[in-house]
Scaffold this active site. Sequence first.
Site, short mmCIF file in Angstrom:
data_model
loop_
_atom_site.label_atom_id
_atom_site.label_comp_id
_atom_site.label_asym_id
_atom_site.label_seq_id
_atom_site.Cartn_x
_atom_site.Cartn_y
_atom_site.Cartn_z
CG ASP A 118 -1.66 1.22 1.46
OD1 ASP A 118 -2.23 1.72 0.48
OD2 ASP A 118 -1.67 1.72 2.61
CG ASP A 154 -2.23 7.31 0.56
OD1 ASP A 154 -1.20 7.64 -0.05
OD2 ASP A 154 -3.38 7.49 0.12
MG LIG Z 1 -3.07 3.11 3.42
#
Ligand SMILES: [Mg+2]
Length: 288
Positions: A97, A99
Amino acid sequence: MFVTVVGGLATLCSSFALLPQILRARRDGGRGLSYGMLGLYLAGTLLWLTYGLDTGATAVAVANVIATTLVSILIVIKAMGTKARAEAPRKLRIAIDMDETIVDILPKHLRLYNEAFGENLTIADLGQKELEHFVPKDRAEATERMILDRSFFRDLPFLPEARETVKALAERHEVFIATAAMDVPTSFDAKYAWLREQMPFIPTSHIIFCGDKGALDMDVLIDDRARHFARFRGKGLLFDAPHNRDEKRYARVKDWAEVRRLLLDPEPAEAPGFLQTKTVVLETAARQ
Ligand SMILES: [Mg+2]
């Protein structure tokens, strides 16, 4: 005459029937062929060869000399392909991922909030709440809108050791950056530009802007949002963040140093639970 022609064509067809299979096996290493079939085929051609020699049936003997040679070549190609696959290093397919897993978005979001509302909030003030849920309700929408601006993602910093660990992972395994960009569609170009600039070692073919990460066919997913593990069929590793501290269903990694110990170091020096996780991950990841 007719019988001779038919017999000759039959001999040609059965003799060279394995040629197309040899051409295909050179590409895939004979992965789809079984040794049982090849062994029986070889036994059959040798028996027919013996029959042809004993009875003086020259055409039968010649046809089976050719067939025996071709099936032997196939067996050698398959054996070489099997050896090469066994010696090839196993690579995990790892989705990561963006963020709050690679990039640190909270300090900038907090700074923008403080500037906009004349506050002096700190990360510690938030406890386990996300900023949008912590602020007064009449400010929630404006707070959320701050990260909808495409410029927000342009200059975000890495979380500690994220860049070097992901780079090392990409050298050992197959790494994809998978970001649920559909949550913030205006971020596409800024996120893409950031990734190309900051992580040029991740090829564009390995950048995935997606919605539900359960759709990803990966061995491992490292993410701070547990919702993405619900339908994910690989091993989910929850990247520690204040907002997910109450989540107990998935294996947790507290930082990138722990990811390194888990997926890169041969003998993790601590966290026996994760050592077990690593075994599971590697066993389920046996892709050749
Ligand atoms: Mg995230």
